[in-house]
Scaffold this motif. Structure first.
Motif, PDB file in Angstrom:
ATOM      1  N   PHE A 267       0.948  -1.275  -0.070  1.00  0.00           N
ATOM      2  CA  PHE A 267      -0.085   0.106  -0.011  1.00  0.00           C
ATOM      3  C   PHE A 267       0.975   1.071  -0.058  1.00  0.00           C
ATOM      4  CE2 PHE A 267      -2.839  -3.202   1.798  1.00  0.00           C
ATOM      5  CZ  PHE A 267      -3.873  -2.990   0.928  1.00  0.00           C
ATOM      6  N   ALA A 268       2.068   1.324   0.547  1.00  0.00           N
ATOM      7  CA  ALA A 268       2.942   2.365   0.665  1.00  0.00           C
ATOM      8  C   ALA A 268       3.630   2.435  -0.769  1.00  0.00           C
ATOM      9  CB  ALA A 268       4.129   2.310   1.606  1.00  0.00           C
ATOM     10  N   GLN A 269       3.427   1.693  -1.806  1.00  0.00           N
ATOM     11  CA  GLN A 269       4.091   1.660  -3.092  1.00  0.00           C
ATOM     12  C   GLN A 269       3.121   1.923  -4.233  1.00  0.00           C
ATOM     13  OE1 GLN A 269       8.026  -1.223  -1.649  1.00  0.00           O
ATOM     14  NE2 GLN A 269       6.142  -2.165  -2.697  1.00  0.00           N
ATOM     15  N   THR A 270       1.892   2.311  -4.096  1.00  0.00           N
ATOM     16  CA  THR A 270       0.985   2.581  -5.008  1.00  0.00           C
ATOM     17  C   THR A 270       1.125   3.684  -5.676  1.00  0.00           C
ATOM     18  OG1 THR A 270      -0.594   3.505  -3.316  1.00  0.00           O
ATOM     19  CG2 THR A 270      -0.951   1.273  -3.681  1.00  0.00           C
ATOM     20  N   LYS A 272      -0.742   6.366  -5.879  1.00  0.00           N
ATOM     21  CA  LYS A 272      -1.203   7.420  -4.831  1.00  0.00           C
ATOM     22  C   LYS A 272      -0.158   7.559  -3.958  1.00  0.00           C
ATOM     23  CE  LYS A 272      -4.866   8.499  -1.820  1.00  0.00           C
ATOM     24  NZ  LYS A 272      -5.981   7.941  -1.168  1.00  0.00           N
ATOM     25  N   ALA A 273       0.435   6.589  -3.235  1.00  0.00           N
ATOM     26  CA  ALA A 273       1.384   7.083  -2.317  1.00  0.00           C
ATOM     27  C   ALA A 273       2.628   7.549  -2.747  1.00  0.00           C
ATOM     28  CB  ALA A 273       1.807   5.663  -1.511  1.00  0.00           C
ATOM     29  N   ILE A 274       2.958   7.231  -4.179  1.00  0.00           N
ATOM     30  CA  ILE A 274       4.095   7.864  -4.549  1.00  0.00           C
ATOM     31  C   ILE A 274       3.949   9.228  -5.005  1.00  0.00           C
ATOM     32  CG2 ILE A 274       5.771   8.193  -6.669  1.00  0.00           C
ATOM     33  CD1 ILE A 274       5.548   4.868  -6.772  1.00  0.00           C
ATOM     34  N   ARG A 275       2.623   9.532  -5.258  1.00  0.00           N
ATOM     35  CA  ARG A 275       2.349  11.086  -5.641  1.00  0.00           C
ATOM     36  C   ARG A 275       2.308  11.927  -4.495  1.00  0.00           C
ATOM     37  NH1 ARG A 275      -1.461   8.723  -9.030  1.00  0.00           N
ATOM     38  NH2 ARG A 275      -3.299   9.022  -7.361  1.00  0.00           N
ATOM     39  N   GLU A 276       1.998  11.236  -3.310  1.00  0.00           N
ATOM     40  CA  GLU A 276       1.794  11.942  -2.041  1.00  0.00           C
ATOM     41  C   GLU A 276       3.230  12.233  -1.424  1.00  0.00           C
ATOM     42  OE1 GLU A 276      -0.167   9.261   0.378  1.00  0.00           O
ATOM     43  OE2 GLU A 276      -2.355   9.808  -0.137  1.00  0.00           O
ATOM     44  N   HIS A 295      12.568   6.533  -3.774  1.00  0.00           N
ATOM     45  CA  HIS A 295      13.366   5.640  -4.282  1.00  0.00           C
ATOM     46  C   HIS A 295      12.773   4.232  -3.979  1.00  0.00           C
ATOM     47  CE1 HIS A 295      16.739   3.147  -5.944  1.00  0.00           C
ATOM     48  NE2 HIS A 295      16.795   2.689  -4.433  1.00  0.00           N
ATOM     49  N   VAL A 296      12.549   4.206  -2.571  1.00  0.00           N
ATOM     50  CA  VAL A 296      12.094   2.763  -2.145  1.00  0.00           C
ATOM     51  C   VAL A 296      10.737   2.428  -2.646  1.00  0.00           C
ATOM     52  CG1 VAL A 296      11.187   1.620   0.055  1.00  0.00           C
ATOM     53  CG2 VAL A 296      13.355   2.904   0.073  1.00  0.00           C
ATOM     54  N   GLN A 297       9.775   3.434  -2.797  1.00  0.00           N
ATOM     55  CA  GLN A 297       8.440   3.409  -3.474  1.00  0.00           C
ATOM     56  C   GLN A 297       8.613   3.172  -4.826  1.00  0.00           C
ATOM     57  OE1 GLN A 297       7.367   7.232  -1.449  1.00  0.00           O
ATOM     58  NE2 GLN A 297       5.418   6.303  -0.885  1.00  0.00           N
ATOM     59  N   LYS A 298       9.301   3.727  -5.458  1.00  0.00           N
ATOM     60  CA  LYS A 298       9.403   3.556  -7.026  1.00  0.00           C
ATOM     61  C   LYS A 298       9.963   2.360  -7.464  1.00  0.00           C
ATOM     62  CE  LYS A 298      10.662   7.202  -9.216  1.00  0.00           C
ATOM     63  NZ  LYS A 298      11.820   8.386  -9.682  1.00  0.00           N
TER      64      LYS A 298
END
Length: 424
Positions: A267-270, A272-276, A295-298
């Motif tokens: 859920f932290a890598q969606t 939406k989370a990346i845009r936030e 970097h972790v998210q993308k």
């Protein structure tokens, strides 16, 4: 000959064992190992990999989605939702069924026969102080087990199963306390054990009390992650308000919390989370830290990041300090984690475990000095702070630490043999 099965579906790891009604044997679930991480990897090309094989595919960069710690979402609102895997929306019920079906298939291949009767392990409480969620969790597991082909499903408390497995090695009668600390829960039972009692079909009079709480290894992972790792990704830093550049706000906790919990990492890598995160980065006072988070998210490194946290926790069971370089994940920082700080961060959890243990003794109407044997099982029982707790409460008492990862599965298979043999 009828074959019966015991399944210990754990938050972190799972085992299964088969019984012929007399003896029980752990099933080699992957590469000869009898315990398997409770993990699934859904490859983008199709297909599912399980356990270590799935984790390896993920860490080697194969495109897909890794899922771990799914037992902890039983009884939560997430069970009503669907998520995208293999480019298909699937319910979490379906995903759990896929994992348990694999355990069933591996067990039947080992036994050489179809298995219709199973005893499944369950914690004393799936959820603390929530009877509806507790009942829902058990009912969902039963529904899934019936849906994958079992005809008869029973449940046994995991600490009782562990006691039955240890009982086989006793020479005489022992009033025993089982301390079962797993990935998601901590469970206890006070029980009379002896070789001759192991032959009885009805053991209800031997079980004096059970207790449990929703605290386990994944809780400890989260505390270590939040305390020692997430600050380097921006946790605790600040950003300027879009509406008032003189107003400083603390970074929201949500993404950091999700990255620190196995079932919530994705859920932290969606998108939406990346845009936030990108939005926060614009006004961040320490932008280099938010760049690391991004970097972790993308790159969808959340599970690998949390693996490093878990490995650090394990190192702290042996060493006073652990230094960890994050360069393998493409990150430019190093973490220095200290055992004393880690134990301090989980102090409230240890107190809760201690109080739940005391509750079990109180319900059983026994005192610590009445206990002849303490049985430690589950991966989290290896923490030094847990061993110190047991040593302080039960000085001089024999402590058994045999087969911390297989005892519950074996005990469930013994239970299956007793339960279903009676019904024939």
């Amino acid at each position: 000959m009828s074959i019966y099965l015991g399944i210990d579906f754990g938050t972190s790891n799972s085992t299964s064992a088969v019984s012929n009604g007399k003896e029980a044997t752990l099933v080699p679930l992957e590469s000869g190992k009898t315990n398997m991480p409770s993990a699934l990897f859904f490859a983008d090309t199709g297909g599912v990999l399980f356990g270590r094989e799935g984790i390896q595919a993920y860490t080697e960069g194969e495109d897909g989605r890794l899922m771990r710690g799914l037992k902890s979402i039983l009884g939560t609102a997430l069970m009503e939702e669907k998520t995208l895997v293999n480019r298909t929306l699937r319910s979490f019920e379906e995903i759990l069924a896929i994992y348990l079906q694999n355990l069933k298939r591996k067990s039947e291949e080992f036994a050489g026969s179809v298995i219709e009767n199973v005893v499944m392990g369950r914690p004393v409480h799936f959820h603390d102080h929530n009877r509806n969620a507790d009942t829902s969790s058990r009912d969902m597991l039963e529904k899934i087990a019936l849906g994958i082909g079992f005809r008869n499903v029973r449940f046994q408390f995991e600490p009782i199963a562990a006691a039955f497995a240890h009982e086989r090695g006793l020479q005489g009668e022992k009033l025993s306390l089982v301390v079962d600390l797993g990935g998601g829960t901590s469970d206890f039972t006070v029980i009379r054990l002896s070789p001759h009692r192991s032959l009885l079909d009805d053991r209800s009079s031997d079980i004096l009390a059970t207790s449990g709480t929703r605290v386990g290894g994944t809780n400890f992972d989260k505390r270590l992650s939040m305390a020692s790792f997430m600050p380097s990704l921006g946790l605790g830093s600040q950003f300027r308000s879009d509406f008032d550049q003189n107003k400083l706000l603390d970074m929201p906790l949500k993404t950091y919390s999700e990255l620190s919990e196995w079932p919530l990492v994705n859920f932290a890598q969606t998108d939406k989370a990346i845009r936030e995160t990108r939005s926060l980065l614009r006004n961040a006072l320490e932008p280099q830290k938010l760049e690391r988070l991004l970097h972790v998210q993308k790159e969808k490194l959340g599970h690998r990041f949390l693996q490093v946290v878990e490995e650090t926790k394990i190192r702290l069971t042996e060493f006073a300090e652990a230094s960890v370089s994050m360069t393998e994940l493409g990150l430019d920082f190093e973490v220095s984690a200290r055992k004393a700080e880690f134990e301090n961060s989980i102090g409230d959890y240890i107190r809760k475990i201690s109080l739940t243990l005391d509750e079990c003794l109180l319900k059983a109407k026994v005192k610590p000095q009445d206990i002849d044997l303490v049985i430690l099982t589950g991966g989290s029982s290896e923490l030094p702070v847990i061993n110190q707790l047991v040593g302080q409460k039960f000085p001089g008492v024999d402590v058994s630490k045999n087969d911390k990862f297989g005892s519950v599965g074996l005990g469930l298979a013994y239970s299956a043999g007793h339960v279903f043999r009676q019904q024939r």
